[in-house]
Scaffold this active site. Structure first.
Site, PDB file in Angstrom:
ATOM      1  N   ARG A  15      -9.146  10.456  -1.612  1.00  0.00           N
ATOM      2  CA  ARG A  15      -9.285   9.195  -2.345  1.00  0.00           C
ATOM      3  C   ARG A  15      -9.190   8.010  -1.394  1.00  0.00           C
ATOM      4  O   ARG A  15     -10.163   7.321  -1.116  1.00  0.00           O
ATOM      5  CB  ARG A  15      -8.221   9.100  -3.457  1.00  0.00           C
ATOM      6  CG  ARG A  15      -8.512   8.032  -4.520  1.00  0.00           C
ATOM      7  CD  ARG A  15      -8.139   6.630  -4.101  1.00  0.00           C
ATOM      8  NE  ARG A  15      -6.727   6.488  -3.791  1.00  0.00           N
ATOM      9  CZ  ARG A  15      -6.191   5.383  -3.282  1.00  0.00           C
ATOM     10  NH1 ARG A  15      -6.947   4.327  -3.014  1.00  0.00           N
ATOM     11  NH2 ARG A  15      -4.899   5.323  -3.009  1.00  0.00           N
ATOM     12  N   ASP A  16      -8.012   7.783  -0.844  1.00  0.00           N
ATOM     13  CA  ASP A  16      -7.806   6.617   0.011  1.00  0.00           C
ATOM     14  C   ASP A  16      -8.633   6.720   1.288  1.00  0.00           C
ATOM     15  O   ASP A  16      -9.131   5.716   1.804  1.00  0.00           O
ATOM     16  CB  ASP A  16      -6.314   6.489   0.344  1.00  0.00           C
ATOM     17  CG  ASP A  16      -5.925   5.091   0.780  1.00  0.00           C
ATOM     18  OD1 ASP A  16      -6.810   4.325   1.189  1.00  0.00           O
ATOM     19  OD2 ASP A  16      -4.738   4.754   0.726  1.00  0.00           O
ATOM     20  N   HIS A 207       3.905   5.067   0.339  1.00  0.00           N
ATOM     21  CA  HIS A 207       2.504   5.184   0.746  1.00  0.00           C
ATOM     22  C   HIS A 207       2.340   4.230   1.926  1.00  0.00           C
ATOM     23  O   HIS A 207       2.298   3.012   1.741  1.00  0.00           O
ATOM     24  CB  HIS A 207       1.602   4.799  -0.425  1.00  0.00           C
ATOM     25  CG  HIS A 207       0.140   4.837  -0.130  1.00  0.00           C
ATOM     26  ND1 HIS A 207      -0.676   5.861  -0.552  1.00  0.00           N
ATOM     27  CD2 HIS A 207      -0.670   3.970   0.540  1.00  0.00           C
ATOM     28  CE1 HIS A 207      -1.922   5.624  -0.157  1.00  0.00           C
ATOM     29  NE2 HIS A 207      -1.942   4.470   0.504  1.00  0.00           N
ATOM     30  N   HIS A 209       0.667   2.741   5.527  1.00  0.00           N
ATOM     31  CA  HIS A 209      -0.485   2.586   6.417  1.00  0.00           C
ATOM     32  C   HIS A 209       0.014   2.272   7.823  1.00  0.00           C
ATOM     33  O   HIS A 209       1.062   1.652   7.998  1.00  0.00           O
ATOM     34  CB  HIS A 209      -1.419   1.496   5.904  1.00  0.00           C
ATOM     35  CG  HIS A 209      -2.203   1.915   4.699  1.00  0.00           C
ATOM     36  ND1 HIS A 209      -3.582   1.955   4.677  1.00  0.00           N
ATOM     37  CD2 HIS A 209      -1.816   2.338   3.472  1.00  0.00           C
ATOM     38  CE1 HIS A 209      -4.003   2.371   3.496  1.00  0.00           C
ATOM     39  NE2 HIS A 209      -2.937   2.613   2.741  1.00  0.00           N
ATOM     40  N   CYS A 240      -7.575  -0.128   2.487  1.00  0.00           N
ATOM     41  CA  CYS A 240      -7.857  -0.807   1.229  1.00  0.00           C
ATOM     42  C   CYS A 240      -9.092  -1.696   1.366  1.00  0.00           C
ATOM     43  O   CYS A 240      -9.143  -2.546   2.270  1.00  0.00           O
ATOM     44  CB  CYS A 240      -6.654  -1.654   0.812  1.00  0.00           C
ATOM     45  SG  CYS A 240      -6.918  -2.639  -0.681  1.00  0.00           S
ATOM     46  N   ASN A 249      -4.157   5.347   6.546  1.00  0.00           N
ATOM     47  CA  ASN A 249      -2.828   5.829   6.208  1.00  0.00           C
ATOM     48  C   ASN A 249      -2.187   6.493   7.420  1.00  0.00           C
ATOM     49  O   ASN A 249      -2.861   6.848   8.384  1.00  0.00           O
ATOM     50  CB  ASN A 249      -2.932   6.880   5.099  1.00  0.00           C
ATOM     51  CG  ASN A 249      -3.517   6.330   3.822  1.00  0.00           C
ATOM     52  OD1 ASN A 249      -2.803   5.870   2.957  1.00  0.00           O
ATOM     53  ND2 ASN A 249      -4.831   6.396   3.699  1.00  0.00           N
TER      54      ASN A 249
END
Length: 313
Positions: A15-16, A207, A209, A240, A249
């Site tokens: 996803r990310d 979460h 980064h 993002c 990440n």
């Protein structure tokens, strides 16, 4: 921290990671990658997001991907949902968990959700109500939790106000995201300590980064404050689309290696993770950011040179 010597890693590269890749990844290729990832032994994988295709074109095949992937026992499948329509799609796709999208600051929220933070939360109760009687669990998130590129530091009172609102909706599982890598170990500890003191029954996760190379130090700081759930992405993919200069990440191989070196178990096969991370690095080289893929594990020893090599010999 107590006697906890184990952490749980959620893999978020599908996803990310994928949302940051500009070229569309064919659906069949996504399914193949996801099946390999799902079978690596993660307790939870964030498989996609049910957002509008115009917002994130890479996720336009979310429904088809969910129909095609493996679903082994013991692996929870999580998806990001922005609204009621997204939740309906998640329910139809039979994901286990739907994570709501929310920004800590109004400026980031306006850019990300086209609404200020508490305006964006206004309809969350509708999503919670819709999930009742289904197998989908609704969890929350707070993006730019440790620093916003538009507003700077986020005060603890802001987090408390947001979590109060989440609690009103019956949501007590919250992901705290360092979306643009502005956190440091002290800010991680301060925010988490304040939130756990105010909401001891909440389940918080991190979460992180690695925008400024602080992610693993921040993970350790979070662990020291009792956090045992962390997101990461193979090969350090991610970023993002609504935050300037956002990078990937923390790499899964980096966080697994780091915690295992400290004697904190992840229950994951690091070598298998590195193999898959190298495959993703090969496929998406300009999006990869991983220390372990560059330097190898600490246990990867080398043959010592026979003697010192001097210039001019």
């Amino acid at each position: 921290m107590g006697d906890i010597k184990e952490v749980r890693i959620t893999e978020v590269s599908p996803r990310d990671g994928f949302q940051s890749i500009s070229q569309f990844i064919p659906t069949e290729e996504k399914i193949k990658i996801l099946n390999r990832i799902i079978n690596l032994g993660f307790p939870q994988v964030e498989v996609t997001s049910f957002v509008h295709p115009k917002a994130v074109p890479q996720m336009k095949d979310a429904d088809e991907v969910l129909r095609g992937i493996d679903r082994p026992e013991g692996v929870l499948l999580r998806a990001l949902v922005p609204n009621l329509r997204g939740l309906d799609r998640a329910i139809e796709a039979k994901v286990d968990k739907a994570k709501l999208m929310l920004s800590a600051t109004d400026a980031h929220s306006l850019h990300n959700a086209n609404a200020k933070t508490f305006d964006a939360m206004r309809d969350f109760h509708l999503l919670v109500d819709r999930s009742q009687g289904t197998t989908v669990h609704v969890s929350g998130s707070i993006s730019v939790a440790f620093g916003c590129p538009y507003e700077g530091d986020v005060p603890i009172d802001r987090h408390i106000e947001i979590c109060d609102r989440y609690e009103q909706y019956g949501i007590t599982e919250i992901s705290l995201a360092d979306t643009t890598g502005m956190a440091n170990p002290e800010s991680i500890k301060r925010i988490i300590h304040g939130l756990k003191e105010k909401f001891p029954h909440f389940k918080f996760s991190l979460h992180l980064h690695n925008t400024r190379g602080m992610a693993f130090a921040n993970a350790v700081a979070g662990y020291q404050e009792g956090i045992v759930d962390f997101d990461s992405a193979l090969a350090g993919l991610g970023g993002c689309p609504y935050a300037p200069n956002a990078s990937g990440n923390i790499a899964t191989e980096d966080i697994v290696h780091g915690f295992e070196e400290m004697g904190i178990h992840t229950n994951l096969d690091l070598d298998a993770i590195i193999t898959e991370a190298r495959t993703l690095e090969t496929n998406f080289p300009s999006y990869s950011n991983s220390f372990i893929l560059k330097a190898g594990k600490c246990s990867d020893l080398h043959i010592a040179p026979g003697k010192q090599q001097k210039l001019g010999d």
